[in-house]
Motif scaffolding. Structure first.
Motif, PDB file in Angstrom:
ATOM      1  N   GLY A 187       0.813  -1.207   0.000  1.00 27.86           N
ATOM      2  CA  GLY A 187       0.000   0.000   0.000  1.00 27.86           C
ATOM      3  C   GLY A 187       0.843   1.251   0.000  1.00 27.86           C
ATOM      4  O   GLY A 187       2.081   1.206   0.052  1.00 27.86           O
ATOM      5  N   GLU A 188       0.159   2.384  -0.043  1.00 20.92           N
ATOM      6  CA  GLU A 188       0.858   3.666  -0.033  1.00 20.92           C
ATOM      7  C   GLU A 188       1.742   3.816   1.195  1.00 20.92           C
ATOM      8  O   GLU A 188       2.833   4.382   1.126  1.00 20.92           O
ATOM      9  CB  GLU A 188      -0.173   4.798  -0.067  1.00 20.92           C
ATOM     10  N   ALA A 189       1.285   3.300   2.353  1.00 18.18           N
ATOM     11  CA  ALA A 189       2.016   3.475   3.603  1.00 18.18           C
ATOM     12  C   ALA A 189       3.091   2.417   3.816  1.00 18.18           C
ATOM     13  O   ALA A 189       3.835   2.480   4.797  1.00 18.18           O
ATOM     14  CB  ALA A 189       1.037   3.465   4.781  1.00 18.18           C
ATOM     15  N   THR A 190       3.182   1.429   2.920  1.00 17.53           N
ATOM     16  CA  THR A 190       4.186   0.388   3.065  1.00 17.53           C
ATOM     17  C   THR A 190       5.584   0.963   2.851  1.00 17.53           C
ATOM     18  O   THR A 190       5.827   1.674   1.869  1.00 17.53           O
ATOM     19  CB  THR A 190       3.944  -0.742   2.047  1.00 17.53           C
ATOM     20  N   THR A 191       6.501   0.656   3.757  1.00 17.34           N
ATOM     21  CA  THR A 191       7.874   1.157   3.653  1.00 17.34           C
ATOM     22  C   THR A 191       8.800   0.087   3.098  1.00 17.34           C
ATOM     23  O   THR A 191       8.462  -1.102   3.051  1.00 17.34           O
ATOM     24  CB  THR A 191       8.397   1.602   5.023  1.00 17.34           C
ATOM     25  N   HIS A 192       9.996   0.498   2.715  1.00 20.82           N
ATOM     26  CA  HIS A 192      10.983  -0.472   2.256  1.00 20.82           C
ATOM     27  C   HIS A 192      11.424  -1.382   3.388  1.00 20.82           C
ATOM     28  O   HIS A 192      11.772  -2.552   3.155  1.00 20.82           O
ATOM     29  CB  HIS A 192      12.178   0.258   1.627  1.00 20.82           C
TER      30      HIS A 192
END
Length: 956
Positions: A413-418
């Motif tokens: 999703g948009e909020a998913t980080t590396h």
């Protein structure tokens, strides 16, 4: 109790005298049927104590990284939208925009939403939102059947559809005789005969991106309508379904800045091709003109609304998810088309990066990434290790989807980080340490893109200036402020709407919905991560069951109309379980809210209308005649208590007994529970099932027309037939004694998420906790006392249409303006629009009786505000009398010209009344300036325009 105390003190009445008003209004026969043995605390808690308890509950939820998918994605709400929309009473305390002159701000915001989804879907006309993706799919199915005028009751469902959508479709299709057939459309499986339409998921629930043109063409060749359920963020990169021939496109806009909230509330959407716009369910914002010829927004095609069409309605949807649609639309306004595309490319790039890391981790052959083309979701086959990997990811702080023992699902999703991506790769056996730079976007047009070349979107979208002008926080803040200033909400003054209960939404009760422990929880998160939610939900279910005299409650229905439908489906299921397949007649009083009849039809029932007497009560003689006529086929009676006419039915116990004696079930509509709470319970009045409007009695805000929550409560024998959900985290509970019906076998789901719009349930929990049983009872007393005060005072100037014994009303009264029209020519519309000049929102117009105003003051308003309203109505009566006396011409007076804008008094004045009379009548000081004059409704229906008009329309 503030209003009640204010009334008593202001009129030098004692508390005993105030109690006497309530005693004389409530029938003695029901007064001993109050709450007994309740789990609701007797005394309320302070605001600080309530918030502390909510903090304890919130702490029992685990805020992990949700990568479960299935139509729900972690998103980032721009702070300027969170603070200025979600947490702003100017937006969340507004009512449905039935009075368009004082609703221009939220109507423009909804038009932005409609334009956004229409552009992304590639079709011309969208509605102002639906409840969620699953129910939008149901509405599309029903629309397709209406649009195809030939035999055939088969609806095709994509094998890769979201599982919760398939489950809701099954419940709704069975009730109306539609056969669902699952087909592997992406695999090229052929269609069955006699279809009227089909549903395609794009991208699929598995994450698969494929070209549905062939399936769409096949549906058209078979004479059916093609419905596509599409992810709007994916549509920033993928070819629009409308360009591929889709007739209807539906979905959810949750990932456009709307928090997960354990499943809702979220704004579903529906867009249709040309020729289907007059079949659209729900609400539709269109463009018309005002009395000066200026562009103005309004709800279009309102003849489709259920209060008019009743049993002929094609949908029981009477609301929208307005507050959430506004948030989603403003997300697009703030980011603009380039910003949305950048977010889509970022999600695609992160998914592609994760895919490469997983391929690397599985290089030794103990698994594989499925599907070559994707947008944000991957399926990974790891034979026999899926449970282990999901558990490992969970230990690392990431929630994944356990598809089956061999397959794991992962959604970005948009909020998913590396860092989140790295943790997922570690769970699959990848290296625990990895050096990598910040990864940029993966352009969708590159050779390495997972999106097939034939599906890459190259058409511009969101080209209207509104999507280009507000990208800085300063500009966005001012835009939202300008729109809010155009509207009238509870933060300005009383909204005295009968049947709608526009009362205070306490700030403390609202506080918790923004906490991440409630807002960032995926609806399918593991049970161990949602302990606080489950405890809050169980407590609220117990409290609601105890307060209403029922044995089980389901919080799943995400609107009052859906609660109605769920209750009627429970009755249908009960009769069918006993072999009574012929019991399909639903008796409904002529005064009932229109959704009652529409819901009955959608539950597979036949509606038979029961007459009301001259006092607004159910005509007991006619009821008995209808029961005798349909004795062998009687399924249910639907009544509202107190009645829709605003009076307590004295014969309610005789009414329910007569239905039960004939083998029927009693559905008591809970819309007016706020006039009964603490004094009597539906279950003790003979009710078998009821829906409750948490957005009325239990203080969830209307938000401009949504969100709402419509739980359904039932006696033990109906509990097994209440909504259920295969992904409900709560344990199955016994159906005897108060408890939940969200889990267990049940009747299947009525909404996409197990607990519906769970993200706003803390509001009602806090409302009950802060008031306690004593406070809830006092609130009822205050509402009844305030309504009777208004009925008495207004009765000095207008007839009050219905009263019970002792001349009392319940929580609302009906002011009859028909004699005024006959004597003066002034209509109910003229009075409603003139009230705007006095600084008021009009009461409910022409429901349940044409030519009347239904007034409900609620317990929230103090004596000064009630007196201000009485003074305004008295002054309007005097103005109408001046018209009748010939002082002002019938065609040119302050009533027929109302409302008056600031611009209208700044030009040359040629009216026979002064500017001061126009805009400051009777010395009114609570001035609200409407942005437009009276709107031409007929013009808008003849010239339907349902997306942002070109800028030239404004200049002309």
């Amino acid at each position: 109790m503030g209003a009640a105390l204010g009334l008593a003190e202001g009129r030098d009445e004692t508390a005993d005298a105030a109690d006497a008003v309530v005693d004389s209004a409530l029938p003695p026969a029901i007064r001993n049927l109050g709450t007994r043995g309740t789990t609701v605390p007797t005394a309320g808690a302070s605001e600080a104590e309530t918030l502390a308890e909510l903090r304890d509950l919130a702490a029992r939820n685990r805020v992990l990284t949700p990568m479960i998918g299935l139509g729900y994605s972690d998103t980032l709400t721009p702070s300027v939208i969170g603070r200025n929309v979600l947490e702003n009473p100017s937006w969340y305390t507004a009512y449905t925009p039935y009075q368009p002159e004082i609703s221009q701000g939220r109507l423009e915001a909804l038009l932005n939403f409609q334009t956004m989804v229409a552009d992304l879907a590639g079709l011309p006309t969208a509605n102002a939102s639906l409840l969620d993706e699953a129910t939008a799919a149901v509405e599309a199915m029903l629309l397709a059947r209406r649009a195809v005028k030939r035999s055939g009751e088969v609806f095709v469902v994509d094998a890769d559809v979201l599982p919760q959508t398939r489950a809701v479709l099954a419940v709704r299709a069975e009730a109306v005789g539609i056969e669902l057939v699952d087909v592997d459309l992406a695999g090229g499986e052929s269609l069955p005969a006699q279809i009227f339409g089909g549903l395609i998921q794009y991208p699929g629930a598995s994450g698969r991106v494929w070209d549905p043109r062939g399936a769409i063409d096949a549906m058209h060749a078979a004479g059916g309508q093609a419905v596509v359920a599409a992810d709007p963020l994916a549509l920033t990169l993928l070819t629009a379904p409308g360009e591929m021939g889709a007739d209807v496109v539906i979905g959810s806009t949750q990932r456009f800045g709307v928090p997960l909230g354990f499943g809702g509330p979220h704004a579903g959407y529906m867009v249709v091709r040309q020729g289907l716009e007059r079949q659209l369910p729900g609400r539709l914002v269109g463009v018309s003109k005002d009395a000066d010829g200026h562009l103005a927004y309004r709800l279009a095609l309102q003849t489709r609304e259920q209060h008019i069409r009743r049993e002929k309605a094609t949908s029981n949807i009477c609301t929208a998810q307005v507050l959430l649609a506004v948030m989603a639309g403003m997300y697009a306004v703030f980011h603009g088309p380039a910003g949305l595309r950048a977010i889509g490319e970022d999600v695609l790039g992160k998914t592609a990066l994760l895919c490469s890391w997983l391929v690397e981790a599985l290089a030794d052959g103990d698994g594989q990434v499925l599907e070559g083309a994707f947008f944000d979701t991957l399926r990974v086959r790891v034979p026999g290790r899926a449970d282990e990997i999901v558990a490992a990811a969970h230990d690392l702080g990431v929630q994944l989807l356990l598809v089956d023992g061999d397959t794991v699902g992962i959604s970005v999703g948009e909020a998913t980080t590396h860092t989140d991506l790295h943790r997922v790769a570690v769970a699959f056996g990848g290296p625990t340490e990895r050096a990598f730079a910040t990864v940029g976007h993966l352009p969708a047009g590159t050779q390495d893109s997972p999106v097939p070349a034939g599906l890459r979107r190259d058409v511009d979208y969101l080209q209207h200036p509104v999507f280009a002008d507000h990208h800085s926080e300063t500009a966005m803040m001012r835009y939202l402020k300008r729109l809010a200033d155009s509207d009238y909400a509870l933060d300005r003054g009383m909204i005295p709407l009968g049947s709608c209960t526009m009362k205070l939404n306490a700030a403390s009760a609202m506080a918790a919905i923004s906490w991440p422990e409630f807002s960032r929880i995926h609806p399918f998160a593991p049970a161990g991560d949602v302990g606080g939610y489950l405890e809050l939900i169980e407590q609220l279910e117990h409290w609601l069951a105890d307060l209403t005299g029922y044995d089980a409650v389901s919080l799943q229905p995400n609107a009052g109309s859906q609660g109605e439908l769920a209750g009627l489906l429970a009755i249908r299921g009960y009769h069918r379980s006993r072999g009574d397949l012929g019991r399909d007649v639903c008796l409904i009083p002529s005064s009932a809210h229109g959704t009652n009849a529409a819901s009955a039809v959608l539950a597979g029932m036949r509606v038979v209308v029961v007459a009301c007497d001259e006092r607004g009560n159910v005509d007991l003689g006619d009821l008995r005649a209808r029961i005798a006529e349909h004795r062998e086929t009687l399924s249910a009676l639907m009544i509202t208590y107190p009645s829709t006419h605003g009076v307590y039915e004295h014969d309610v116990l005789d009414i329910t007994a007569a239905v039960h004696e004939a083998g029927g079930q009693v559905y008591i509509d809970g819309a007016n529970l706020n006039a009964l709470l603490g004094h009597a319970r539906f279950g003790d009045l003979g009710g078998d099932v009821s829906h409750l409007n948490l957005h009325k009695t239990f203080a969830i805000p209307h938000g401009g027309g949504g969100p709402g929550v419509g739980p359904v409560a039932a006696k033990a024998h109906l509990a097994p037939f209440l909504p259920s959900h295969e992904r409900a985290q709560g344990p199955a509970r016994a159906t005897t004694g108060s408890g939940s019906a969200a889990a267990g076998a049940g009747a299947g789901p009525i909404a996409a998420a197990p607990y519906g719009s769970a993200g706003i349930l803390p509001i009602s929990w806090a409302y009950i906790r802060m008031l306690g049983l004593e406070g809830l009872t006092e609130a009822t007393d205050a509402a009844v006392l305030a309504a009777n005060y208004l009925a008495t005072r207004l009765g000095e100037h207008f007839p009050i249409l219905y009263t019970g014994e002792h001349g009392r009303v319940a929580h609302e009264c009906i002011v009859d303006l028909r004699p005024l029209k006959e004597a003066t020519g002034i209509t109910v519309d003229d009075v409603a629009k003139r009230l705007i000049d006095y600084g008021f929102h009009a009461p409910t117009m022409s429901f349940p009786v044409a030519g009347t105003l239904m007034v409900e003051p609620t317990e929230s308003e103090d004596l000064a505000e009630l007196d201000r309203f009485v003074a305004a109505m008295a002054s309007i009566k005097a103005e109408a009398d001046r018209v009748a006396a010939g002082v002002w011409p019938a065609q040119d007076n302050p009533l027929v010209n109302a409302p008056h804008t600031a611009a209208s008094i700044a030009t040359e004045w040629a009216h026979p009344y002064s500017r001061e009379v126009a805009v400051f009548p009777a010395g009114s000081t609570a001035k609200y300036w409407p942005p437009v004059r009276r709107i031409d409704q007929a013009h808008g229906d003849r010239n339907l325009m349902c997306s942002c008009p070109p800028i030239e329309a404004f200049s002309s």
